[in-house]
Scaffold this active site. Sequence first.
Site, PDB file in Angstrom:
ATOM      1  N   LEU A  94     -19.103   2.690 -57.683  1.00 51.98           N
ATOM      2  CA  LEU A  94     -19.708   2.792 -58.730  1.00 51.98           C
ATOM      3  C   LEU A  94     -21.347   2.449 -58.204  1.00 51.98           C
ATOM      4  O   LEU A  94     -22.110   1.531 -58.204  1.00 51.98           O
ATOM      5  CB  LEU A  94     -18.856   2.731 -59.552  1.00 51.98           C
ATOM      6  CG  LEU A  94     -17.497   3.154 -59.844  1.00 51.98           C
ATOM      7  CD1 LEU A  94     -17.281   1.275 -61.560  1.00 51.98           C
ATOM      8  CD2 LEU A  94     -18.123   4.593 -60.551  1.00 51.98           C
ATOM      9  N   ASN A 106     -14.021  -5.201 -62.795  1.00 54.11           N
ATOM     10  CA  ASN A 106     -13.791  -4.635 -61.464  1.00 54.11           C
ATOM     11  C   ASN A 106     -12.206  -5.299 -60.953  1.00 54.11           C
ATOM     12  O   ASN A 106     -12.352  -6.901 -61.081  1.00 54.11           O
ATOM     13  CB  ASN A 106     -14.725  -4.182 -60.518  1.00 54.11           C
ATOM     14  CG  ASN A 106     -13.535  -3.436 -58.737  1.00 54.11           C
ATOM     15  OD1 ASN A 106     -12.374  -2.519 -59.080  1.00 54.11           O
ATOM     16  ND2 ASN A 106     -13.977  -4.047 -58.137  1.00 54.11           N
ATOM     17  N   HIS A 108      -9.859  -6.127 -57.794  1.00 57.05           N
ATOM     18  CA  HIS A 108     -10.571  -6.587 -56.345  1.00 57.05           C
ATOM     19  C   HIS A 108      -8.670  -7.503 -56.003  1.00 57.05           C
ATOM     20  O   HIS A 108      -8.714  -8.899 -56.454  1.00 57.05           O
ATOM     21  CB  HIS A 108     -11.208  -6.946 -55.367  1.00 57.05           C
ATOM     22  CG  HIS A 108     -11.304  -6.484 -53.915  1.00 57.05           C
ATOM     23  ND1 HIS A 108     -11.851  -5.367 -53.626  1.00 57.05           N
ATOM     24  CD2 HIS A 108     -11.175  -7.329 -54.030  1.00 57.05           C
ATOM     25  CE1 HIS A 108     -11.739  -5.648 -52.178  1.00 57.05           C
ATOM     26  NE2 HIS A 108     -11.447  -6.728 -52.405  1.00 57.05           N
ATOM     27  N   GLY A 142     -23.742  -4.327 -56.068  1.00 56.85           N
ATOM     28  CA  GLY A 142     -22.890  -4.844 -54.059  1.00 56.85           C
ATOM     29  C   GLY A 142     -21.667  -3.937 -54.282  1.00 56.85           C
ATOM     30  O   GLY A 142     -21.258  -3.848 -55.589  1.00 56.85           O
TER      31      GLY A 142
HETATM   32  C1  GAR Z   1      -4.723  -2.418 -57.205  1.00 55.86           C
HETATM   33  O1  GAR Z   1      -4.250  -3.957 -56.112  1.00 55.86           O
HETATM   34  C2  GAR Z   1      -6.442  -3.385 -57.086  1.00 55.86           C
HETATM   35  O2  GAR Z   1      -7.067  -3.912 -56.689  1.00 55.86           O
HETATM   36  C3  GAR Z   1      -6.528  -2.375 -56.105  1.00 55.86           C
HETATM   37  O3  GAR Z   1      -5.894  -0.918 -55.975  1.00 55.86           O
HETATM   38  C4  GAR Z   1      -4.301  -1.662 -56.899  1.00 55.86           C
HETATM   39  C5  GAR Z   1      -4.074  -0.194 -57.576  1.00 55.86           C
HETATM   40  O4  GAR Z   1      -3.748  -0.725 -58.267  1.00 55.86           O
HETATM   41  N1  GAR Z   1      -8.297  -2.224 -55.684  1.00 55.86           N
HETATM   42  C6  GAR Z   1      -8.872  -2.045 -55.079  1.00 55.86           C
HETATM   43  O5  GAR Z   1      -8.197  -2.411 -53.940  1.00 55.86           O
HETATM   44  C7  GAR Z   1     -10.418  -1.668 -55.107  1.00 55.86           C
HETATM   45  N2  GAR Z   1     -11.218  -1.968 -54.196  1.00 55.86           N
HETATM   46  P1  GAR Z   1      -2.839   0.311 -59.445  1.00 55.86           P
HETATM   47  O6  GAR Z   1      -3.575   2.161 -58.912  1.00 55.86           O
HETATM   48  O7  GAR Z   1      -1.119   0.691 -58.786  1.00 55.86           O
HETATM   49  O8  GAR Z   1      -3.336   0.024 -60.557  1.00 55.86           O
END
Ligand code: GAR
Length: 207
Positions: A94, A106, A108, A142
Amino acid sequence: MSARVVVLISGTGSNMAALMEAAKDPAYGAEIVAVGTDREGTRGVEAARAAGVPTFVVPFRSYSDRSAWDRAMSDRIAEHEPDLVVSAGFMRILGPAVVGRHQAVNIHPALLPSFPGAHAVRDALAHGVRITGTTIHFLDEGVDSGPIIDQVAVPVEDGDDESSLHERIKVVERRMLVDTVGRLSREGWSIDGRHVRFGRTDTKENR
Ligand code: GAR
């Protein structure tokens, strides 16, 4: 009055589903007013629709460049007048139009600042770490670099692959997300440099 929360997702939406479940309790302090996505037809967006939550789709490919997409995303979010935007498995970065206008957090799937980016679980495994985990942080301009609110560690087990490790991370991630969004909504927060505190204070950055 409950905080108005817009959730952004790109895929399965298990974190979004955990938030929607928690928000059924009026004492939780947050109401999911909309779910936004960059792609149509995912399990997450279908689940939000089935639950009667308004959804919006801002496909990246429909815009001439990243900043046009970012402005469109910001405007669509703004229509729902959120107090907080939650990026929960939203797989695009974003930009300033969103981050400069909306308070956004967010999640992560790694212990930042280790392993930022789109392949955090894979990168942590490849590096051979014995402990990884999940982080919730405020968004800045960032990549996965904003002030950290909370982190939970998850041990890597012998024989883990990306999928088994990610599933265990997601179990603790859902708890952390529900707890943090509830506290931010009920208690407010302040940010002093890189340090986030729950609770409203008299500082300039108090929200
Ligand atoms: C989660 O583990 C989240 O931390 C990750 O995607 C997954 C979504 O799972 N996000 C990233 O990697 C962002 N860089 P979900 O769709 O089952 O909630």
